[in-house]
Design an enzyme around this catalytic site. Structure first.
Site, PDB file in Angstrom:
ATOM      1  CE  LYS A  43     -15.240   4.086   6.281  1.00 51.18           C
ATOM      2  NZ  LYS A  43     -14.243   3.378   5.450  1.00 51.18           N
ATOM      3  CE1 TYR A  53     -14.750   7.544   7.245  1.00 53.63           C
ATOM      4  CE2 TYR A  53     -15.948   7.421   9.320  1.00 53.63           C
ATOM      5  CZ  TYR A  53     -14.918   6.995   8.503  1.00 53.63           C
ATOM      6  OH  TYR A  53     -14.072   6.024   8.949  1.00 53.63           O
ATOM      7  NE  ARG A  74      -5.470  10.392  -3.142  1.00 51.83           N
ATOM      8  CZ  ARG A  74      -6.350  11.296  -2.723  1.00 51.83           C
ATOM      9  NH1 ARG A  74      -7.221  11.823  -3.567  1.00 51.83           N
ATOM     10  NH2 ARG A  74      -6.347  11.692  -1.464  1.00 51.83           N
TER      11      ARG A  74
END
Length: 241
Positions: A168, A164, A36
């Site tokens: 996953k 998080y 980005r």
């Protein structure tokens, strides 16, 4: 793989992503450096090129439909196609992050990058991958996403951020479904766990170097045509789902 393999690595401006780009570049591949931040992306490309890698920048925000579509167009124009996609870009969402205290917006933001971003990028790149002789997709996951390990009483996974961790697990499930749908197409898609690697995601507290963490992605990106698909591995072998 063809003589001139083209790969896109998302989140390739630093850490594990950069080392994946460097490792594949050392094989003579042409590498799209997805990131980005313009300055970090350009700096990474310059560094890779100085080391002998044929690299080009790909402005890419995996959470933005228009950015991803533009990235696919740029790769088609700059490289003429795509053979390998490494979905490496990810965020943790910050700490602490326990189930009873996490802000739902944090969960949403993490899943948007770590899961929906993977779906968005993968689907945008699939037309080019389908045209490749030996297409590969590597989703960078983590052993903390393993439900088997999470539910093993003797294993302490530490203070892992819940958003998080869940992202996953979600990514692993998505990968399995991609593997089922793409079975027989020649596209091999697998999850790789880099191990506890020192990156800015964990405040550089990991015990492995980014180069060590990149090894599993390089392995999965270079699988032979009869290689596995729908698997979750680290350097030691299979990781339980």
């Amino acid at each position: 793989m063809s003589e001139r393999t083209i790969a896109l690595v998302t989140g390739a401006n630093k850490g594990i992503g950069y080392e994946i780009a460097a490792g594949l570049g050392a094989l003579g591949w042409r590498i799209g450096v997805g990131a980005r931040d313009r300055q970090r992306r350009e700096t990474a490309v310059e560094k890779l090129c100085a080391a002998g890698t044929d690299a080009f920048g790909v402005p890419l925000d995996v959470t933005d439909d228009a950015s991803v579509a533009a990235a696919a167009e740029l790769i088609a124009e700059q490289a003429g196609g795509l053979d390998v996609l490494i979905n490496n870009a990810a965020i943790t969402g910050g700490m602490p992050q326990t189930p009873t205290t996490v802000d739902p917006s944090t969960v949403r933001i993490v899943v948007e990058t770590n899961v929906i971003g993977v779906v968005r990028v993968t689907n945008a790149m699939l037309p080019m991958l389908r045209a490749s002789a030996s297409p590969r997709i590597v989703n960078m996951s983590s052993s903390v996403g393993s439900l088997s390990l999470q539910t093993t009483p003797s294993i302490d996974m530490g203070p892992v951020p819940v958003a998080y961790l869940a992202s996953k697990s979600f990514l692993n499930a998505i990968t399995i479904q991609y593997a089922k749908e793409l079975s027989g197409t020649g596209i091999l898609i697998n999850c790789g766990c880099p191990g506890f690697t020192a990156t800015d995601l964990n405040g550089f507290s990991g015990v492995r170097t980014p180069q060590q963490g990149a090894a599993v992605a390089i392995h999965l990106a270079t699988l032979p045509d009869d290689g596995p698909t729908g698997e979750f591995i680290d350097d030691a072998g299979a990781v339980p789902w």
